[in-house]
Enzyme design. Sequence first.
Site, PDB file in Angstrom:
ATOM      1  CD  GLU A  93      -2.998  -1.163   0.429  1.00 25.36           C
ATOM      2  OE1 GLU A  93      -3.236  -0.111  -0.207  1.00 25.36           O
ATOM      3  OE2 GLU A  93      -3.687  -2.199   0.305  1.00 25.36           O
ATOM      4  CB  CYS A 101      -1.982   7.018   0.959  1.00 25.45           C
ATOM      5  SG  CYS A 101      -3.439   6.316   1.703  1.00 25.45           S
TER       6      CYS A 101
HETATM    7  P1  NAD Z   1       8.009   5.247   4.953  1.00 33.05           P
HETATM    8  O1  NAD Z   1       8.152   4.473   3.689  1.00 33.05           O
HETATM    9  O2  NAD Z   1       9.064   6.216   5.301  1.00 33.05           O
HETATM   10  O3  NAD Z   1       7.869   4.234   6.198  1.00 33.05           O
HETATM   11  C1  NAD Z   1       6.901   3.229   6.236  1.00 33.05           C
HETATM   12  C2  NAD Z   1       7.312   2.154   7.232  1.00 33.05           C
HETATM   13  O4  NAD Z   1       8.462   1.483   6.742  1.00 33.05           O
HETATM   14  C3  NAD Z   1       7.669   2.677   8.621  1.00 33.05           C
HETATM   15  O5  NAD Z   1       7.123   1.840   9.613  1.00 33.05           O
HETATM   16  C4  NAD Z   1       9.184   2.575   8.616  1.00 33.05           C
HETATM   17  O6  NAD Z   1       9.748   2.461   9.908  1.00 33.05           O
HETATM   18  C5  NAD Z   1       9.354   1.291   7.836  1.00 33.05           C
HETATM   19  N1  NAD Z   1      10.722   1.022   7.365  1.00 33.05           N
HETATM   20  C6  NAD Z   1      11.744   1.891   7.212  1.00 33.05           C
HETATM   21  N2  NAD Z   1      12.854   1.222   6.802  1.00 33.05           N
HETATM   22  C7  NAD Z   1      12.506  -0.075   6.669  1.00 33.05           C
HETATM   23  C8  NAD Z   1      13.205  -1.258   6.277  1.00 33.05           C
HETATM   24  N3  NAD Z   1      14.475  -1.223   5.918  1.00 33.05           N
HETATM   25  N4  NAD Z   1      12.531  -2.421   6.253  1.00 33.05           N
HETATM   26  C9  NAD Z   1      11.224  -2.482   6.594  1.00 33.05           C
HETATM   27  N5  NAD Z   1      10.512  -1.396   7.003  1.00 33.05           N
HETATM   28  C10 NAD Z   1      11.148  -0.206   7.031  1.00 33.05           C
HETATM   29  O7  NAD Z   1       6.570   5.972   4.868  1.00 33.05           O
HETATM   30  P2  NAD Z   1       5.960   7.075   5.845  1.00 33.05           P
HETATM   31  O8  NAD Z   1       6.675   8.358   5.644  1.00 33.05           O
HETATM   32  O9  NAD Z   1       5.805   6.530   7.220  1.00 33.05           O
HETATM   33  O10 NAD Z   1       4.475   7.211   5.243  1.00 33.05           O
HETATM   34  C11 NAD Z   1       4.138   8.025   4.156  1.00 33.05           C
HETATM   35  C12 NAD Z   1       4.003   7.202   2.897  1.00 33.05           C
HETATM   36  O11 NAD Z   1       3.091   6.114   3.104  1.00 33.05           O
HETATM   37  C13 NAD Z   1       3.410   8.010   1.755  1.00 33.05           C
HETATM   38  O12 NAD Z   1       4.087   7.693   0.575  1.00 33.05           O
HETATM   39  C14 NAD Z   1       1.967   7.540   1.696  1.00 33.05           C
HETATM   40  O13 NAD Z   1       1.345   7.717   0.449  1.00 33.05           O
HETATM   41  C15 NAD Z   1       2.125   6.093   2.061  1.00 33.05           C
HETATM   42  N6  NAD Z   1       0.872   5.528   2.536  1.00 33.05           N
HETATM   43  C16 NAD Z   1       0.181   4.699   1.701  1.00 33.05           C
HETATM   44  C17 NAD Z   1      -1.049   4.197   2.086  1.00 33.05           C
HETATM   45  C18 NAD Z   1      -1.828   3.305   1.176  1.00 33.05           C
HETATM   46  O14 NAD Z   1      -2.743   2.656   1.663  1.00 33.05           O
HETATM   47  N7  NAD Z   1      -1.524   3.248  -0.096  1.00 33.05           N
HETATM   48  C19 NAD Z   1      -1.571   4.527   3.341  1.00 33.05           C
HETATM   49  C20 NAD Z   1      -0.831   5.368   4.181  1.00 33.05           C
HETATM   50  C21 NAD Z   1       0.391   5.868   3.760  1.00 33.05           C
END
Ligand code: NAD
Length: 507
Positions: A263, A297
Amino acid sequence: MKALLDKLKIEPVNPGACTGPDGWISDPEGKPLVSYNPATGEPIASITQASATTYEAVLRQAAGAFRTWQTVPAPQRGAVVRDLGTILREYQAPLGELVSLEMGKIRPEGLGEVQEMIDICDFAVGLSRQLYGVTTHSERPGHRMYEQWHPLGIVGIITAFNFPTAVWSWNAAIAAACGDTMVWKPASAVPLCAIAVQHLVNQVAGDHHLNGVFNLLVGSGSVIGERMLNDTRVPLISFTGSVSMGRHVAETVARRLGRTILELGGNNGIIVTEDADLALVTRAILFGAVGTAGQRCTSTRRIIVHKSIAADLTERLKRAYAQVTIGNPLDDGILMGPLVEEQAVTDMFAALERVKQEGGEIVTGGSRLPDKGPCFVEPTIVKMPRQTSMVCEETFAPILYLMEYGTLDEAIAIHNGVPQGLSSAMFTTNLLSSERFLSATGSDAGMANINVGTSGAEIGLGFGGEKETGGGRESGSDAWKVYMRRQSNVINWSRDLPLAQGIKFGD
Ligand code: NAD
């Protein structure tokens, strides 16, 4: 603030890992993580993060619990989820307020987030009696064929900061009804919301004598996240986050042939046709672009408006934006809170610099609001001469791009001309335009609405998007199927052994 934190059992320093009612783990090797209030920049509380040792302990619990949880009849698992919905109803106000405090969305949106958790619990309770498989007729006499769905195993849930509790619940309620155990790694900006949810879950788990079904691991992506991605004991990783991180998740989990629900980011557009109800669309754009300070998102990021009404719509939006009250998200009457952290402010203004270089013209907004706090900004509208490279990127901030079109084909081409494909909308009163938008050659997004904005989905349908958004589906509809393993069964109740396709072999 203290009363709110007390009600949710948040201490000044909290253990970051938990496997159930008696299973909080304060990791002696764990590094501290401080959670800040984005409205003031002040610390709220801290967490002792999980280290690799704790990860192992939690995974062992989750694996052990799966052995029995998968054998509990699905409607009984549903009863646990029903109790989870009940406790969330009871704690909706404090939990919603904690979401506002830690993430920065306004109070009504914080409460709405918890309502989403309640809704998905209701859905999952019903689902626990509807995990249907198909039966079909065999080509062989005396044979019966059917499909059934078995629990899958441990689901790794990795969530983004912007929905600190709801995204977990979309996964957790369904996974629990499906007979899976789960391990949750929340985003590092919002760990207290996860701790609070775990305390509530523990009350329910305690009533049902459950340990190891709902597990929490607060820890860094590099320590905890990476372990989850590479762990063959975790058959499904449900990841919500940015496209760049999602790409890494997909590659890593695919290498071990694990399953993912991705997602990822969106870049959601609304097409406004010449016959649209402009009062309606103005309200929808305002909520879509300014709500959650543009950090959903599904936030509306692009408006593709017919050139005959572009000036009128722009004026209406300017007037509407002028009414937006910005301030502490817990205060009454506020429509927009802060961005989640100062880096997000930096990213927003870097994006605005780039769009200006690409020919963008700021219509309204475009400034920081340092008097209100370090993370406050003005919601901003930028008129773009065309869909430039910056417009094709998701900037997680309240920037709205306005672009004009002449023909419907042109509008759809602009709409689909970005790498992401999450949510989309058309505002129109013309049946032919709306059907064109929803046709196979219309919107290429996972969600396409008519006269409804891009954000604020209900839980009943599958939620997710195409292209770089990752293709995952969560929440309602038949999204549950990814959380289970499908088994096709053929039963021969005859005394012969006819082969499929009429093959004769040695007889
Ligand atoms: P992010 O990608 O920075 O982080 C997401 C998650 O990944 C966090 O829990 C983070 O700690 C984890 N993470 C970081 N490094 C990792 C690794 N090496 N291995 C596994 N996990 C790791 O995203 P964010 O800034 O928290 O959120 C914003 C983004 O999320 C935006 O792009 C938004 O569009 C997206 N989003 C999408 C949806 C959807 O349903 N499509 C919903 C909410 C947010």
